[in-house]
Design an enzyme around this catalytic site. Structure first.
Site, PDB file in Angstrom:
ATOM      1  N   ARG A 147       0.851  -1.200   0.000  1.00  0.00           N
ATOM      2  CA  ARG A 147       0.000   0.000   0.000  1.00  0.00           C
ATOM      3  C   ARG A 147       0.881   1.242   0.000  1.00  0.00           C
ATOM      4  NH1 ARG A 147      -1.494   1.804   4.589  1.00  0.00           N
ATOM      5  NH2 ARG A 147      -2.111  -0.206   5.454  1.00  0.00           N
ATOM      6  N   TYR A 180     -16.576  17.018 -14.860  1.00  0.00           N
ATOM      7  CA  TYR A 180     -16.929  15.610 -14.837  1.00  0.00           C
ATOM      8  C   TYR A 180     -17.977  15.397 -13.732  1.00  0.00           C
ATOM      9  CZ  TYR A 180     -16.538  10.612 -14.087  1.00  0.00           C
ATOM     10  OH  TYR A 180     -16.826   9.290 -13.935  1.00  0.00           O
ATOM     11  N   ASP A 208      -7.427  19.035 -14.079  1.00  0.00           N
ATOM     12  CA  ASP A 208      -7.727  17.671 -14.507  1.00  0.00           C
ATOM     13  C   ASP A 208      -7.408  17.607 -16.002  1.00  0.00           C
ATOM     14  OD1 ASP A 208      -9.010  15.397 -15.537  1.00  0.00           O
ATOM     15  OD2 ASP A 208     -10.587  15.452 -14.019  1.00  0.00           O
ATOM     16  N   LYS A 242      -8.941   6.648 -19.022  1.00  0.00           N
ATOM     17  CA  LYS A 242      -9.266   7.203 -20.332  1.00  0.00           C
ATOM     18  C   LYS A 242      -8.054   7.092 -21.261  1.00  0.00           C
ATOM     19  CE  LYS A 242     -12.913   8.025 -17.912  1.00  0.00           C
ATOM     20  NZ  LYS A 242     -13.171   9.276 -17.228  1.00  0.00           N
TER      21      LYS A 242
HETATM   22  C1  PLP Z   1     -13.591   9.711 -15.930  1.00  0.00           C
HETATM   23  C2  PLP Z   1     -13.138  11.014 -15.421  1.00  0.00           C
HETATM   24  C3  PLP Z   1     -12.848  11.199 -14.059  1.00  0.00           C
HETATM   25  C4  PLP Z   1     -13.063  10.121 -13.023  1.00  0.00           C
HETATM   26  O1  PLP Z   1     -12.219   9.034 -13.224  1.00  0.00           O
HETATM   27  P1  PLP Z   1     -12.595   7.518 -12.840  1.00  0.00           P
HETATM   28  O2  PLP Z   1     -11.371   6.796 -13.248  1.00  0.00           O
HETATM   29  O3  PLP Z   1     -13.817   7.150 -13.626  1.00  0.00           O
HETATM   30  O4  PLP Z   1     -12.861   7.502 -11.370  1.00  0.00           O
HETATM   31  C5  PLP Z   1     -12.386  12.439 -13.666  1.00  0.00           C
HETATM   32  N1  PLP Z   1     -12.232  13.453 -14.547  1.00  0.00           N
HETATM   33  C6  PLP Z   1     -12.512  13.307 -15.857  1.00  0.00           C
HETATM   34  C7  PLP Z   1     -12.326  14.465 -16.778  1.00  0.00           C
HETATM   35  C8  PLP Z   1     -12.986  12.093 -16.333  1.00  0.00           C
HETATM   36  O5  PLP Z   1     -13.274  11.969 -17.635  1.00  0.00           O
END
Ligand code: PLP
Length: 394
Positions: A58, A110, A182, A207
């Site tokens: 961890r 998001y 982000d 993604k």
């Molecule tokens: C999908 C996404 C998230 C969240 O990520 P997860 O891996 O689904 O928890 C955060 N920000 C953006 C822009 C996203 O597309």
């Protein structure tokens, strides 16, 4: 090409080279050119407290470390931290705040990030305000002595607005606020927020970074040593860490990040232009189009417009539903950034957690569809879109 030597400096190397090599020299034990998946939960200590840098998985794991170092290098940071999801990365970063602090966030987030801020953090005494961050005067006015963090996505989701990271970083630094970007949509291939002055970059590695729709993961990257230390503490204390196997998968995906993102972005540019000409289409939001209000900023801030397209179809919900049902190559699914093309309906799917009035204010109408353009041949993708628009028009 021979595998990169462990002592080779990364200085001056391009992102495409770093994506293949950074953090992943050949295994010193076997010479394996691909990073071993170290599944061990614990690591032997020669005597109490004396070890090779790993104690318990961890707190730290060699496969995860390779991924974290690679991600830090790609974003131009010094410290990377990997998590079990983008939301886990977001939640861990928000734990640097304390009750009474406030977050100033972009208004087109998001859905899961909005939900964390509004439904999880707010009841714990950490409030958020959501603003169109293109209006810099409004941003300056909205900042209070309690504002500790500014949180944004650019391009935004799903309206693909572009926020000026350098300008917002100047304001954040003047006011002693941590700026979080982000970078999931743009990826470091197209945009490097730390170089523009952001303090922390967040990713859903689910993604583009993994890129094959077979891992859920997240990451934080920073070049601020003190913040990195705090985040490392929280990563270990909260424990939302990824498995070594998932770390390996993301590392594997990262190796092709540059070619994937550039190819997907090129296809998306062509498809966005064709969509704009189509009689069944009311409006296309894509930062590469001349009609996009933030195009000049996107050209300055990004190396390409990306592979996400938002399109408003004439005929509202019934038309959008028929369109989504009629697609053959695009799958109707949430998520984005994979090699396979996806289409979705934000109002019903990804953005259902945002209240209807807030969605309407942002322009997320019932005819609005979001496309994630994959790596299939552009002509086939356009053929698929054209036939589905045709069926929906009937
Ligand atoms: C999908 C996404 C998230 C969240 O990520 P997860 O891996 O689904 O928890 C955060 N920000 C953006 C822009 C996203 O597309």
């Amino acid at each position: 090409m021979a595998a990169m030597k462990p002592d080779r400096s990364y200085q001056g190397l391009a992102l495409d080279t770093l994506a293949v090599h950074a953090g992943q020299p050949p295994d010193p034990v076997s010479g394996a050119v691909m990073t071993p998946i170290v599944l061990a939960s614990t690591f032997a200590q020669e005597r109490p407290g004396q070890h090779k840098g790993f104690e318990y998985s961890r707190s730290g794991n060699p496969t995860r470390k390779a991924l974290e170092d690679c991600l830090a290098t790609l974003e131009g940071g010094t410290h990377g931290l990997a998590f079990s999801s983008g939301s886990a990365a977001t939640a861990t970063l928000l734990h640097t705040l304390k009750p009474g602090d406030e977050v100033l966030a972009g208004d087109d987030l998001y859905g899961g990030t909005f939900r964390l801020l509004d439904k999880v953090m707010r009841p714990m005494g950490i409030g958020s305000r959501f603003l169109d961050l293109r209006n810099l005067d409004a941003v300056r006015e909205a900042i209070t002595p309690k504002t500790r963090m500014m949180w944004l996505e650019t391009p935004t989701n799903p309206m693909l607005k572009v926020f000026d990271v350098a300008a917002l970083a100047t304001i954040a630094r003047e006011r002693g606020i941590t700026l979080v970007v982000d970078n999931t949509f743009a990826t470091p291939v197209l945009q490097r927020p730390l170089e523009l002055g952001a303090h922390v970059v967040v990713h859903s590695t689910t993604k583009y970074l993994n890129g094959h729709s077979d891992v859920v993961g997240g990451a934080l990257v920073t070049a601020d040593g003190a913040l990195a230390e705090r985040l490392g503490f929280l990563q270990n204390a909260i424990g939302a860490i990824p498995s070594p196997f998932d770390c390996y998968m993301v590392l594997r995906g990262l190796k092709t990040l540059g070619v994937r993102v550039r190819a997907q972005s090129a296809s998306a540019s062509a498809i966005a232009s064709r969509l704009e000409q189509h009689a069944a289409v009311e409006r296309v939001f894509y930062p590469g189009l001349a009609s996009h209000p933030d195009r000049a900023l996107a050209e300055r801030q990004m190396k390409g417009p990306g592979a996400m397209i938002t399109v408003v179809l004439r005929g509202g919900l019934p038309f959008a539903e028929t369109f989504l049902e009629s697609l053959q190559i695009f799958s109707c699914a949430e998520s984005l950034g994979g090699v396979e093309s996806l289409a979705e309906h934000p109002a019903i799917m990804t953005h259902a957690s945002i209240p209807a009035e807030a969605r309407a204010a942002l322009g997320i109408s019932d005819g609005l569809v979001r496309l994630s353009v994959g790596l299939e041949a552009e002509a086939d993708l356009w053929g698929d879109i054209a036939q589905a628009l045709g069926r929906a028009s009937r």
